[in-house]
Design a protein around this motif. Sequence first.
Motif, PDB file in Angstrom:
ATOM      1  N   HIS A  80       0.690 -12.187  -4.333  1.00 55.14           N
ATOM      2  CA  HIS A  80       0.791 -10.978  -5.162  1.00 55.14           C
ATOM      3  C   HIS A  80       0.766  -9.725  -4.287  1.00 55.14           C
ATOM      4  N   ASP A  81       0.385  -9.902  -3.013  1.00 55.14           N
ATOM      5  CA  ASP A  81       0.357  -8.787  -2.070  1.00 55.14           C
ATOM      6  C   ASP A  81       0.409  -9.353  -0.655  1.00 55.14           C
ATOM      7  N   ASP A 104      -1.804  -9.054   2.989  1.00 50.75           N
ATOM      8  CA  ASP A 104      -3.083  -8.560   3.506  1.00 50.75           C
ATOM      9  C   ASP A 104      -3.116  -8.614   5.029  1.00 50.75           C
ATOM     10  N   ASP A 159      -2.479  -4.639   1.511  1.00 44.66           N
ATOM     11  CA  ASP A 159      -3.876  -4.294   1.794  1.00 44.66           C
ATOM     12  C   ASP A 159      -4.097  -4.293   3.299  1.00 44.66           C
TER      13      ASP A 159
HETATM   14 MN    MN Z   1      -5.230  -8.361  -1.276  1.00 46.21          MN
END
Ligand code: MN
Length: 388
Positions: free
Chosen positions: A203-204, A206, A312
């Motif tokens: 979803h992202d 990091d 992130d």
């Molecule tokens: Mn994350």
Amino acid sequence: QTSEAEVVVFSVPSYACQRRTTLENHNAVLTDALALLAENAELSEEEGRGVAFRRAAAVLKALPRPVTSMTELRGLPCLGDHSLRVIKDILENGASSEAESTKQSERYKALKVLTGIFGVGAKTADRWIREGILGLQQLQESGQTLNRAQQAGLEHYDDLNQPVTKADADVISEIVERAVVSVLPGAQMTLIGGFRRGKLSGHDVDFLITHPEEGREVGLMPKVVSWLESQGFLLYQKTTRNSYLESKDGPGRPSSNMDRFERCFSIFKLTEKERRRTKHPETATENGLRTVSTPEPDPHTGHKLWRAVRVDLVVSPISQFAFALLGWTGSKLFERELRRWAGHERNMSLSSHALYDNKQRIYLRATSEEEIFAHLGLEFIPPSERNT
Ligand code: MN
Ligand code: 8DG
Ligand code: MN
């Protein structure tokens, strides 16, 4: 005491951090239903119930083959009455009526849509639902005041709800790497989160950033962010000193140093140009020459020549790097189970900064994940087997 009928078919240790869980899941039908119920509990702020469903699902994920009957589950840990009912329903009827009715419920659907907005958590979504806001259109018409994160979340809703591929994660890695070495030569960047565990989508993306000389990482985040901003890579960013409050359960942990990491929640603008510029797997041709394959435009973005991606960034001093790496690689349940193991089985407090031995009253140092597992008396589990 054990009768001959009570054959323990599978043997699974009770803490997820004692087990090897790869991405291969032989019981996806069961674990999907339990994960949905877990998610619904979490979205309804019933954390305890959520964790119980997550632990049950994690045990099933660790099994070497599909479960076919309830008797095979005897002796397995973490399977509470509720989870067992759900499993029984699926084994007997092919689906869980509770999971199905939850999925169809207006409340669950609204919670999903609203918390799908970056910056919107369960609390906010619940408040909006109570005010009659069930979807994006209603939210926009309601005149609710949105914070900067939520505005960006709404603006890039479709992109941010599209999974990020490993290929795109690699392109972003290259950009972040360029940023990091430009602003501080010698600084190092590591892919963390789900992609470090070998997931093919997420979803992202990091990243953990550090410098081999303690102290050199101070002030790094604003510089990295400025560089990215100046190059037009950021659609949104919010840099904070770490304000992650670990959940209330578990033993006391060194909360005084919980706010030391700087982190940046951002939304990247990933362009076709960057996708093409990044090296792609080379394809051998008949004449022995190699051609570089060009990526297809993302079908989901239509004519748009870029997509938004959640990224992130975390900066840690080198002395805490191993703890940060372990703490940010996940999965979330694996992390939770590591901390529970540390507290309940070793009288230690583990965080993403340090490991404290409550009995000896000392911090245990580590320069690698392997050392942390050793301190905890656990067999080392590599990232690809932390997919619990
Ligand atoms: Mn994350
Ligand atoms: P995904 O993005 O592919 O969906 O999965 P993921 O990469 O496993 O999840 P994530 O939500 O990106 O989180 C990655 C890891 O970082 C996970 O183990 C949880 C952990 N984590 C946060 N926020 C914080 C925080 O503020 N402090 C610490 N110590 N860990 C955190 O997500
Ligand atoms: Mn992630």
